[in-house]
Design a protein around this motif. Structure first.
Motif, short mmCIF file in Angstrom:
data_model
loop_
_atom_site.label_atom_id
_atom_site.label_comp_id
_atom_site.label_asym_id
_atom_site.label_seq_id
_atom_site.Cartn_x
_atom_site.Cartn_y
_atom_site.Cartn_z
N ASP A 168 22.15 29.52 42.39
CA ASP A 168 21.70 29.24 41.40
C ASP A 168 22.36 29.64 39.84
O ASP A 168 23.18 30.84 40.45
N ALA A 169 21.33 29.17 38.96
CA ALA A 169 22.18 30.00 38.08
C ALA A 169 22.40 31.26 38.04
O ALA A 169 22.77 31.74 36.97
N GLN A 170 21.25 31.93 37.92
CA GLN A 170 20.88 33.58 37.90
C GLN A 170 21.82 34.66 38.67
O GLN A 170 22.25 35.17 38.95
N GLU A 171 21.86 34.03 39.95
CA GLU A 171 22.44 34.52 41.33
C GLU A 171 23.69 34.18 41.12
O GLU A 171 24.66 35.39 41.05
N LEU A 172 24.86 33.29 40.67
CA LEU A 172 25.63 33.00 39.95
C LEU A 172 26.21 33.70 39.19
O LEU A 172 27.48 34.77 39.29
N TYR A 173 24.98 33.77 37.91
CA TYR A 173 25.76 34.89 36.95
C TYR A 173 26.01 36.62 37.24
O TYR A 173 26.32 37.25 37.13
N ARG A 174 24.88 36.50 38.60
CA ARG A 174 25.30 38.54 38.80
C ARG A 174 25.97 38.67 39.47
O ARG A 174 26.91 39.48 39.41
N GLN A 175 26.68 37.71 40.36
CA GLN A 175 27.98 38.03 40.88
C GLN A 175 28.94 37.54 40.22
O GLN A 175 30.34 38.30 40.72
N ILE A 176 29.53 37.18 39.51
CA ILE A 176 30.53 37.37 38.24
C ILE A 176 30.25 38.10 37.25
O ILE A 176 31.63 38.78 37.20
N ASN A 177 29.33 39.03 37.59
CA ASN A 177 28.98 39.95 36.63
C ASN A 177 29.37 40.83 37.61
O ASN A 177 30.82 41.53 37.02
N ILE A 178 29.11 41.02 38.98
CA ILE A 178 29.70 41.80 39.93
C ILE A 178 31.00 42.07 39.96
O ILE A 178 31.60 43.19 40.04
N ILE A 179 31.98 40.58 39.95
CA ILE A 179 33.21 40.58 39.70
C ILE A 179 33.97 40.88 38.90
O ILE A 179 35.23 41.99 39.22
N SER A 180 33.29 40.93 37.96
CA SER A 180 34.15 41.33 36.66
C SER A 180 34.21 43.13 36.35
O SER A 180 34.76 43.11 36.29
N GLY A 181 33.18 43.55 36.96
CA GLY A 181 33.04 44.97 36.69
C GLY A 181 33.42 45.65 37.39
O GLY A 181 34.14 47.27 37.81
N ASN A 182 33.83 45.40 38.99
CA ASN A 182 34.80 45.63 39.75
C ASN A 182 35.79 45.45 39.32
O ASN A 182 36.76 46.58 39.62
N ALA A 183 35.99 44.69 38.98
CA ALA A 183 37.65 44.59 38.38
C ALA A 183 37.85 45.52 37.15
O ALA A 183 39.33 46.06 37.66
N VAL A 184 37.46 45.62 36.56
CA VAL A 184 37.78 46.59 35.54
C VAL A 184 37.15 48.13 34.92
O VAL A 184 38.27 48.98 35.63
N GLU A 185 36.62 48.48 36.74
CA GLU A 185 36.65 49.56 37.31
C GLU A 185 38.16 49.81 38.16
O GLU A 185 38.40 51.80 38.08
N ILE A 186 38.06 49.16 38.90
CA ILE A 186 38.84 49.60 39.56
C ILE A 186 40.82 49.37 38.64
O ILE A 186 41.24 50.23 39.37
N ALA A 187 40.92 48.37 38.55
CA ALA A 187 41.86 48.24 37.51
C ALA A 187 41.83 50.55 36.41
O ALA A 187 43.04 50.39 36.13
N GLY A 188 41.00 50.51 36.06
CA GLY A 188 40.28 52.25 35.55
C GLY A 188 41.25 53.07 35.89
O GLY A 188 41.38 54.16 35.97
N ASN A 189 40.83 53.18 37.61
CA ASN A 189 41.02 53.45 38.43
C ASN A 189 42.96 54.23 38.35
O ASN A 189 42.99 55.23 39.64
N TYR A 190 43.21 53.02 38.71
CA TYR A 190 44.23 53.23 38.31
C TYR A 190 45.55 52.75 37.74
O TYR A 190 46.80 53.13 37.52
N MET A 191 44.85 52.57 36.29
CA MET A 191 45.62 52.67 35.37
C MET A 191 46.76 54.11 34.87
O MET A 191 47.88 53.15 34.14
N ASP A 192 46.12 54.96 34.08
CA ASP A 192 46.58 55.92 33.84
C ASP A 192 47.62 56.23 34.70
O ASP A 192 49.05 56.57 33.55
N ILE A 193 47.08 56.45 36.13
CA ILE A 193 48.93 57.21 36.82
C ILE A 193 49.72 55.64 36.31
O ILE A 193 50.67 56.75 36.43
N LEU A 194 49.44 54.45 37.59
CA LEU A 194 50.73 53.75 36.72
C LEU A 194 51.40 53.34 35.74
O LEU A 194 52.48 53.31 35.57
N LEU A 195 50.52 53.43 34.62
CA LEU A 195 51.52 53.43 33.05
C LEU A 195 52.53 54.51 32.97
O LEU A 195 53.25 55.01 32.54
N GLY A 196 51.32 56.28 33.75
CA GLY A 196 52.68 57.05 33.56
C GLY A 196 53.48 56.93 34.08
O GLY A 196 54.64 57.59 33.80
#
Length: 211
Positions: A168-196
């Motif tokens: 349903d709409a509520q659960e689907l919206y919750r899931q895409i927010n979880i996916i988006s949030g995880n992507a931003v967090e994981i990218a942020g965890n390694y971005m500094d060291i990879l760019l360096g």
């Protein structure tokens, strides 16, 4: 700023001269196809509504978020977001969030993708080190992967996850927010060291020791 992602088959009998005659399946097949098409249209409308909602919420939180319309069946509607505080060094990144096109009207699974371009200016001098570093990181990640686009010198992180088309709409919206949030967090965890590493600020040995 860091992203606050909150984030059937019909049949018909006909009586003919006292007997029951089974009708052609042509009508029932057409009906099933029409129903599947309607279901697909409704799902695509829901997906558009959820991306629009996410875009609105990010805009309210002062992010540069925009919804790019669907270009073709192969190029879906994409929510683009400019981030300016990812990682400890507050790096810039471009986020792209979208539902992947459905393969067919009878699909039981849909996929949502969160992709972040971390830099589009990798130096050729350290490109081999970045490739090797990405392979180390990807081996340890629980989901998603970092990637190097050699032709365009892009470094990115991408996470795609399957979900039921029956959510349903509520659960689907919750899931895409979880996916988006995880992507931003994981990218942020390694971005500094990879760019360096990509700028030659430290070598591959120092990188592997830091993991």
């Amino acid at each position: 700023m860091t992203a606050p992602i909150r984030l059937r088959i019909a049949y018909k009998n006909a009586e003919v001269t006292g007997c029951m005659e089974v009708c052609s399946l042509t009508d029932t097949t057409d009906l099933s196809q029409r129903n599947d098409h309607m279901d697909k249209v409704k799902l695509e409308e829901l997906r558009h509504e959820l991306l629009t909602r996410m875009c609105g919420e990010l805009t309210e939180d002062d992010f540069d978020a925009r919804l790019k319309p669907q270009v073709s069946e192969e190029q879906p509607e994409v929510l683009t977001v400019r981030f300016d505080e990812i990682g400890l060094d507050s790096n810039d990144a471009l986020g792209e969030f979208f539902f992947r096109p459905l393969a067919g009207s009878g699909d039981l699974v849909q996929h949502f993708t969160a992709a972040l371009t971390l830099t589009d200016g990798l130096s050729g001098e350290y490109l081999a080190d970045v490739y090797e570093a990405v392979s180390y990181i990807n081996y340890t990640l629980p989901c998603g992967c970092f990637a190097v686009d050699h032709a365009h010198r892009h470094l990115s992180y991408r996470l795609s996850m399957p979900m039921s088309v029956d959510m349903d709409a509520q659960e689907l919206y919750r899931q895409i927010n979880i996916i988006s949030g995880n992507a931003v967090e994981i990218a942020g965890n390694y971005m500094d060291i990879l760019l360096g590493l990509s700028r030659g600020e430290f070598d591959l040995k120092s990188f592997t020791e830091s993991l």
